[in-house]
Design a protein around this motif. Structure first.
Motif, PDB file in Angstrom:
ATOM      1  N   ALA A  40       0.838  -1.211   0.000  1.00 41.00           N
ATOM      2  CA  ALA A  40       0.000   0.000   0.000  1.00 41.00           C
ATOM      3  C   ALA A  40       0.868   1.255   0.000  1.00 41.00           C
ATOM      4  CB  ALA A  40      -0.940  -0.014   1.207  1.00 41.00           C
ATOM      5  N   ASP A  41       1.949   1.239   0.767  1.00 39.95           N
ATOM      6  CA  ASP A  41       2.892   2.359   0.812  1.00 39.95           C
ATOM      7  C   ASP A  41       3.489   2.607  -0.578  1.00 39.95           C
ATOM      8  OD1 ASP A  41       5.211   3.981   1.154  1.00 39.95           O
ATOM      9  OD2 ASP A  41       5.680   3.113   3.091  1.00 39.95           O
ATOM     10  N   VAL A  42       3.953   1.544  -1.225  1.00 39.89           N
ATOM     11  CA  VAL A  42       4.556   1.662  -2.554  1.00 39.89           C
ATOM     12  C   VAL A  42       3.535   2.178  -3.570  1.00 39.89           C
ATOM     13  CG1 VAL A  42       5.529   0.338  -4.471  1.00 39.89           C
ATOM     14  CG2 VAL A  42       6.340  -0.069  -2.129  1.00 39.89           C
ATOM     15  N   LEU A  43       2.319   1.668  -3.512  1.00 38.14           N
ATOM     16  CA  LEU A  43       1.295   2.095  -4.469  1.00 38.14           C
ATOM     17  C   LEU A  43       0.946   3.569  -4.277  1.00 38.14           C
ATOM     18  CD1 LEU A  43      -0.910  -1.121  -4.426  1.00 38.14           C
ATOM     19  CD2 LEU A  43       0.704  -0.392  -6.217  1.00 38.14           C
ATOM     20  N   ALA A  44       0.969   4.050  -3.039  1.00 36.46           N
ATOM     21  CA  ALA A  44       0.748   5.480  -2.789  1.00 36.46           C
ATOM     22  C   ALA A  44       1.890   6.306  -3.385  1.00 36.46           C
ATOM     23  CB  ALA A  44       0.622   5.739  -1.289  1.00 36.46           C
ATOM     24  N   GLN A  45       3.120   5.811  -3.290  1.00 35.82           N
ATOM     25  CA  GLN A  45       4.258   6.499  -3.905  1.00 35.82           C
ATOM     26  C   GLN A  45       4.106   6.545  -5.421  1.00 35.82           C
ATOM     27  OE1 GLN A  45       8.200   5.208  -2.576  1.00 35.82           O
ATOM     28  NE2 GLN A  45       7.206   4.283  -0.801  1.00 35.82           N
ATOM     29  N   ILE A  46       3.635   5.448  -6.000  1.00 34.11           N
ATOM     30  CA  ILE A  46       3.418   5.396  -7.446  1.00 34.11           C
ATOM     31  C   ILE A  46       2.345   6.404  -7.845  1.00 34.11           C
ATOM     32  CG2 ILE A  46       2.464   3.949  -9.298  1.00 34.11           C
ATOM     33  CD1 ILE A  46       4.103   1.615  -8.037  1.00 34.11           C
ATOM     34  N   ASP A  47       1.261   6.472  -7.090  1.00 31.36           N
ATOM     35  CA  ASP A  47       0.223   7.480  -7.365  1.00 31.36           C
ATOM     36  C   ASP A  47       0.821   8.881  -7.375  1.00 31.36           C
ATOM     37  OD1 ASP A  47      -2.041   5.849  -7.691  1.00 31.36           O
ATOM     38  OD2 ASP A  47      -2.530   5.900  -5.548  1.00 31.36           O
ATOM     39  N   ASN A  77      -1.449  -8.949  -3.052  1.00 27.34           N
ATOM     40  CA  ASN A  77      -2.649  -8.831  -3.883  1.00 27.34           C
ATOM     41  C   ASN A  77      -3.809  -8.155  -3.153  1.00 27.34           C
ATOM     42  OD1 ASN A  77      -1.931  -9.751  -6.479  1.00 27.34           O
ATOM     43  ND2 ASN A  77      -2.021 -11.877  -5.777  1.00 27.34           N
ATOM     44  N   ARG A  78      -3.895  -8.307  -1.842  1.00 26.60           N
ATOM     45  CA  ARG A  78      -4.957  -7.620  -1.091  1.00 26.60           C
ATOM     46  C   ARG A  78      -4.814  -6.107  -1.241  1.00 26.60           C
ATOM     47  NH1 ARG A  78      -4.180 -11.899   2.510  1.00 26.60           N
ATOM     48  NH2 ARG A  78      -2.740 -10.698   3.813  1.00 26.60           N
ATOM     49  N   ALA A  79      -3.589  -5.607  -1.070  1.00 30.11           N
ATOM     50  CA  ALA A  79      -3.364  -4.162  -1.236  1.00 30.11           C
ATOM     51  C   ALA A  79      -3.546  -3.761  -2.699  1.00 30.11           C
ATOM     52  CB  ALA A  79      -1.959  -3.787  -0.753  1.00 30.11           C
ATOM     53  N   TRP A  80      -3.056  -4.564  -3.614  1.00 32.99           N
ATOM     54  CA  TRP A  80      -3.183  -4.283  -5.044  1.00 32.99           C
ATOM     55  C   TRP A  80      -4.650  -4.184  -5.447  1.00 32.99           C
ATOM     56  CZ3 TRP A  80      -0.178  -3.121  -9.199  1.00 32.99           C
ATOM     57  CH2 TRP A  80      -0.709  -3.325 -10.465  1.00 32.99           C
ATOM     58  N   ASP A  81      -5.450  -5.153  -5.004  1.00 29.22           N
ATOM     59  CA  ASP A  81      -6.871  -5.184  -5.384  1.00 29.22           C
ATOM     60  C   ASP A  81      -7.637  -3.981  -4.841  1.00 29.22           C
ATOM     61  OD1 ASP A  81      -6.377  -7.546  -6.741  1.00 29.22           O
ATOM     62  OD2 ASP A  81      -7.207  -8.839  -5.166  1.00 29.22           O
ATOM     63  N   LYS A  82      -7.270  -3.507  -3.658  1.00 30.27           N
ATOM     64  CA  LYS A  82      -7.914  -2.300  -3.103  1.00 30.27           C
ATOM     65  C   LYS A  82      -7.562  -1.059  -3.915  1.00 30.27           C
ATOM     66  CE  LYS A  82      -7.799  -4.009   1.625  1.00 30.27           C
ATOM     67  NZ  LYS A  82      -7.077  -3.929   2.900  1.00 30.27           N
ATOM     68  N   TRP A  83      -6.359  -1.032  -4.463  1.00 30.77           N
ATOM     69  CA  TRP A  83      -5.825   0.129  -5.176  1.00 30.77           C
ATOM     70  C   TRP A  83      -6.211   0.148  -6.655  1.00 30.77           C
ATOM     71  CZ3 TRP A  83      -1.862   0.051  -8.986  1.00 30.77           C
ATOM     72  CH2 TRP A  83      -1.286   1.295  -9.282  1.00 30.77           C
ATOM     73  N   LEU A  84      -6.290  -1.004  -7.257  1.00 26.65           N
ATOM     74  CA  LEU A  84      -6.470  -1.128  -8.696  1.00 26.65           C
ATOM     75  C   LEU A  84      -7.820  -0.613  -9.179  1.00 26.65           C
ATOM     76  CD1 LEU A  84      -5.252  -2.362 -11.331  1.00 26.65           C
ATOM     77  CD2 LEU A  84      -6.499  -4.445 -10.748  1.00 26.65           C
ATOM     78  N   ASP A  85      -7.807   0.112 -10.296  1.00 22.27           N
ATOM     79  CA  ASP A  85      -9.039   0.467 -10.999  1.00 22.27           C
ATOM     80  C   ASP A  85      -9.369  -0.722 -11.898  1.00 22.27           C
ATOM     81  OD1 ASP A  85     -11.026   1.344 -12.688  1.00 22.27           O
ATOM     82  OD2 ASP A  85      -9.946   3.108 -13.394  1.00 22.27           O
TER      83      ASP A  85
END
Length: 115
Positions: A40-47, A77-85
């Motif tokens: 989740a931290d990494v995906l927020a950085q990517i955003d 995948n749990r964090a990915w699925d929450k983040w993914l459009d």
């Protein structure tokens, strides 16, 4: 023209060239988090990087995910699925490989189109 974003000592967090944004491997700022938290931290950085470049996760073309332990894939995948459009799924691969800091559980890189 080449635009380098979030430059550090050895790399740029992202590089914009033509209509593409190339992301460097992003790792968690807080390595004490579990795999889901680090993801989740990494995906927020990517955003954040994509926003600075003028695009968003909906324009990701491909993503490569490196896990220190492939058994952590369900947590990632749990964090990915929450983040993914779900309407904008990029091509994706996930592999296991040692990461530079043993506390890191996940590293993510990718390529996005500009909006």
């Amino acid at each position: 023209m080449i635009l380098r974003l979030a430059e550090e000592e050895r790399l740029s967090g992202a590089v914009v060239h033509g209509n593409l944004v190339y992301l460097a491997g992003q790792v968690a700022d807080d390595a004490t988090l579990d795999t889901e938290g680090q993801t989740a931290d990494v995906l927020a950085q990517i955003d954040a990087l994509l926003a600075v470049a003028g695009t968003s996760k909906e324009n990701l073309l491909s993503v490569q995910i490196i896990l220190a332990d492939i058994r952590d894939a369900p947590a990632m995948n749990r964090a990915w699925d929450k983040w993914l459009d779900p309407a904008s799924k990029p091509a994706r691969m996930t592999i296991q490989a040692p990461l530079v800091n043993p506390a890191w559980r996940v590293e993510i890189t990718g390529i996005a189109a500009l909006s």
